[in-house]
Design an enzyme around this catalytic site. Structure first.
Site, mmCIF file in Angstrom:
data_model
loop_
_atom_site.group_PDB
_atom_site.id
_atom_site.type_symbol
_atom_site.label_atom_id
_atom_site.label_comp_id
_atom_site.label_asym_id
_atom_site.label_seq_id
_atom_site.Cartn_x
_atom_site.Cartn_y
_atom_site.Cartn_z
ATOM 1 N N CYS A 196 0.843 -1.189 0.000
ATOM 2 C CA CYS A 196 0.000 0.000 0.000
ATOM 3 C C CYS A 196 0.879 1.239 0.000
ATOM 4 O O CYS A 196 2.111 1.155 0.057
ATOM 5 C CB CYS A 196 -0.935 0.020 1.203
ATOM 6 S SG CYS A 196 -0.077 0.181 2.780
ATOM 7 N N CYS A 239 3.427 1.658 2.794
ATOM 8 C CA CYS A 239 4.709 0.974 2.594
ATOM 9 C C CYS A 239 5.658 1.867 1.808
ATOM 10 O O CYS A 239 6.846 2.008 2.138
ATOM 11 C CB CYS A 239 4.506 -0.338 1.844
ATOM 12 S SG CYS A 239 3.424 -1.524 2.655
ATOM 13 N N ASP A 273 3.892 27.647 -33.985
ATOM 14 C CA ASP A 273 4.930 28.147 -34.887
ATOM 15 C C ASP A 273 4.524 27.748 -36.303
ATOM 16 O O ASP A 273 3.799 26.765 -36.498
ATOM 17 C CB ASP A 273 6.283 27.532 -34.524
ATOM 18 C CG ASP A 273 7.360 27.884 -35.530
ATOM 19 O OD1 ASP A 273 7.612 29.075 -35.725
ATOM 20 O OD2 ASP A 273 7.917 26.942 -36.135
#
Length: 782
Positions: free
Chosen positions: A31, A34, A449
């Site tokens: 999880c 951890c 551009d």
């Protein structure tokens, strides 16, 4: 040289040593708590900064150059997990999540097979006490033991490992709940009275007498099921990365000095070595074709549906496929320097990066588990001290432990980013960090551009006309003027310059160009050099025709070419205009479609170009950009940054799309920079997002994907926080049975995973350059 300034990001001081970046693959995490624990452990080391991602199971560590990888891995192991160096170049081609899913599936099958009879018998014996027989408790224990001990073993192991290192995690809650339910059941079966009766069916079902074997088994089943589907979903989400990694061939046939060949692992290929590519084989590395001719399928990298024919002198990209013919390629970039490896690295880094919201979620998860343990104990004590029997007190405490697991909270953001970056890779969109997703959601203006972005960047010379009165003497006559102009332009990398050189090659083949000296380039104006004793300049009329003019027929040509959206340039010899060149750069087939789709979604589109207003107006009309309000013409490269800043100063959230070296400062100055994949390395380095396909509708996909990702993350967080806020009080109040709690907890994680997987359907706009998209669903905008 123009300095690239980034208005959005702070930069380090000049001379600051760059930290050594190490990626570790961490196993054993269950999880987000951890991941937070591993991160804290690593950050306690001197001169170490670490970020751990639970979804990708990766620790990204910045440390001093002398830091030992073994020492970092040892520190992770001290926290109760395993770590090993991760390949920083190419993502692992294997599928760890699929392997995890297979292992979980075996335990899940056994758990389900035994849970069904345990649950049925428990209900039967509770509702119909007369059905009980001598030793019925022991039968339930025998059936439940394999589930509680073997099927739930990964949770018990992770719990014990964390406790040994003084930490807690989701497994602590689950394991404690399972063990508590099982231990209470064993205690009850040893002390219960077989003649106990129930007050009703509902009481019997919810309390299941005083045995909780079916609760322990049910929690195990639901947790395993949730983790199994989660692992399957992660495997699906990582499919794009594995597909990219699989594009690198394992072996390559290299040419030896004696003319023979030898097959070696691709990882041993060196720059300068020559290797062969046969029909159906993938190109092993970026390189230059030195012999042979073949059609090359570049669809995976550029989206081009038709194979591109390459010949000696052409460049090829690693990972592309030769559809026919034979090639001898000289490697120019290998390993981590190839374009494919760079794209994979971008996706990987984007998945590892954490935003402020993710760091907050991690901190909450880290302290959440200990708080829940306290709440569970407190819940049991309060119920017991207020006169409730021990059975109900234990039931409510177990429900709190199970319902509060913060899985959904830990998965809410990384799961969405994992799916989004993988989907982006499939669409040819590579994001350089999660910050780009945050910025993209608020973009309301896109600045394009012109040359190489809205146009193909492959201009062609429509005419080359020399002034009738030109006389360059014996050193430079009219016949040699094109050669002189091409020689000067050959020293420049501008697309117009390349068009002039290509025109010369079409007419004169491999005839060498004249030698030049004293080359000089004027940004945004042109180039010049000395050729056979004459000063030859090629550039704009504003630069070379000051105080002078071309003959009327040349001026008419200039006006005509400009009205077509082309560029008219002048050749001057010793300061006198002597020739005109008309260059036409066609707009991309997808330009008009991209502008139309952006405008339909409320995005303001603008064009920025160094061309004169006549040329700019013609192209704007072709692609659908309003003239003159949304076109800024005659902008020198050095002024592009100021123009972008000025647009932003009006309150616009601007994205800049470009490809050239002179676009890099503007890309960095915009709120969001997008570089087309065919552009220069400098532009790609300055951009936040790289679009590798020659299809501008991918810009629409990029912004749509970012917005969809933002909505998904917000939805995941609302659910994850809301679920725990609402569920814990319900469990504490005794309204949730542990079985229902475990089912709800598993569902919350699956909701986050499923919601994130919806991002795999985003994008894939039809366009003239993409007639048959892999996925026709259009990205949604909000």
């Amino acid at each position: 040289m123009t300095e690239v300034v980034d208005d959005r990001r702070g930069g380090g001081a000049v001379g600051t040593p760059v930290p050594h970046r190490v990626e570790l693959s961490v196993t054993g995490m269950s999880c987000a708590a951890c991941a937070a624990r591993v991160e804290r452990r690593l950050n306690k080391l001197p001169e170490v900064s670490a970020s751990v991602n639970y979804a990708t199971r990766t620790a990204v560590v910045s440390a001093s150059p002398g830091a030992s990888v073994d020492a970092l891995c040892a520190e992770v192991e001290k926290a109760g997990y395993a770590a090993s160096p991760k390949d920083p170049v190419v993502a692992e081609a294997g599928d760890e999540d699929a392997d995890t899913a297979r292992l979980l599936f075996r335990r899940l099958i056994v758990a389900v097979a035994l849970f069904i009879p345990v649950a049925d018998l428990s209900i039967l014996f509770s509702v119909m006490p007369s059905a009980r027989f001598t030793g019925w408790q022991w039968l339930l224990l025998v059936l439940a033991a394999p589930v509680v001990l073997w099927c739930a073993y990964p949770m018990h192991r992770a719990c014990w490992r964390g406790l040994r290192h003084g930490s807690t995690s989701m497994d602590t809650l689950v394991s404690t709940g399972i063990i508590t339910a099982s231990a209470w059941s064993v205690y009850s079966m040893l002390t219960m009275d077989d003649q106990r009766t129930t007050t009703g069916v509902w009481d019997a079902v919810t309390n299941v007498d005083t045995l909780y074997f079916e609760v322990a088994c049910g929690v195990t089943v639901f947790i395993l099921a949730g983790r199994y589907f989660e692992a399957r979903a992660k495997s699906t989400a990582g499919r794009a990365m594995r597909s990219l990694a699989g594009m690198v061939p394992g072996e390559v046939e290299v040419l030896l000095r004696d003319g023979g060949t030898m097959t070696i692992p691709t990882g041993e290929l060196k720059v300068g070595q020559r290797f062969t590519v046969r029909p159906g084989q993938r190109v092993a590395a970026d390189g230059r074709v030195v012999d042979g001719s073949a059609g090359v399928d570049t669809s995976a990298m550029t989206g081009e549906s038709r194979p591109v024919t390459v010949r000696p002198g052409d460049r090829v990209t690693g990972g592309t496929v030769a559809t026919d013919g034979w090639l001898l390629v000289e490697a120019t970039d290998v390993g981590e320097d190839t374009r494919l490896a760079g794209m994979i690295r971008l996706v990987d880094e984007a998945q590892q990066e954490k935003g402020s919201t993710q760091r907050l979620a991690d901190r909450i998860s880290a302290v959440f588990v200990p708080c829940v343990m306290v709440l569970a104990v407190g819940t049991g004590l309060v119920w017991f001290l207020t006169g409730t029997d021990a059975t109900e007190a234990v039931t409510n405490a177990i429900a709190v432990l199970i319902i509060a697991c913060p899985c959904a909270l830990g998965l809410a953001i990384p799961m969405a980013l994992m799916v989004a970056t993988g989907r982006g890779a499939e669409l040819g969109i590579f994001v350089k960090g999660t910050g780009a997703f945050d910025v993209s959601r608020s973009v309301d203006t896109v600045i394009f551009d012109k040359t190489g972005t809205l146009t193909t960047g492959q201009p062609t010379v429509e005419f080359f006309r020399v002034v009738d009165s030109f006389d360059g003497g014996e050193e430079l006559d009219g016949t040699d003027l094109l050669a002189a102009a091409a020689a000067v332009e050959d020293a420049s990398g501008h697309p117009v310059s390349r068009a002039v050189v290509r025109r010369y090659r079409e007419l004169h083949g491999d005839t060498p160009l004249p030698e030049i000296t004293e080359f000089h380039a004027s940004h945004g104006q042109g180039v010049g050099a000395t050729v056979n004793g004459h000063r030859v300049q090629v550039g704009s009329t504003a630069w070379l025709c000051t105080g002078q003019s071309l003959p009327p027929d040349h001026l008419a040509d200039a006006e005509r070419i400009r009205r077509q959206g082309g560029t008219f340039i002048v050749v001057a010899v010793d300061g006198r205009p002597v020739a005109g060149i008309g260059v036409v750069d066609e707009p991309r087939a997808s330009a008009a479609s991209a502008v139309e789709q952006l405008q339909a979604r409320g995005i303001h589109c603008m064009m920025l170009t160094g061309d004169d207003p006549v040329t700019a107006r013609a192209l704007a009309a072709q692609v659908g950009i309003d003239w003159p309000d949304d076109v800024i013409a005659g902008v020198l490269p050095a002024d592009k940054v100021g123009t972008v800043r000025r647009i932003r100063s009006t309150g616009a959230r601007a994205a800049m799309v470009g490809d050239g070296v002179n676009d890099a400062p503007a890309l960095a100055a915009a709120d969001l920079g997008l570089a087309v994949g065919t552009g220069t390395d400098v532009a790609q380095d300055a951009a936040d997002i790289i679009v590798v396909r020659d299809d501008l509708t991918t810009v629409v996909d990029a912004l749509g994907l970012a917005r969809a990702t933002g909505r998904t993350i917000r939805g995941n967080l609302v659910w994850a926080f809301g679920y725990n806020v609402a569920a814990i009080p319900l469990a504490m109040s005794g309204l949730l049975n542990p079985l229902v709690a475990s089912l709800a907890m598993a569902f919350s994680s699956l909701f986050v995973v499923g919601n994130s997987l919806r991002l795999r359907r985003v994008g894939g706009h039809p366009s003239p350059e993409r007639p048959s998209p892999e996925n026709p669903e259009v990205a949604t905008w909000g």
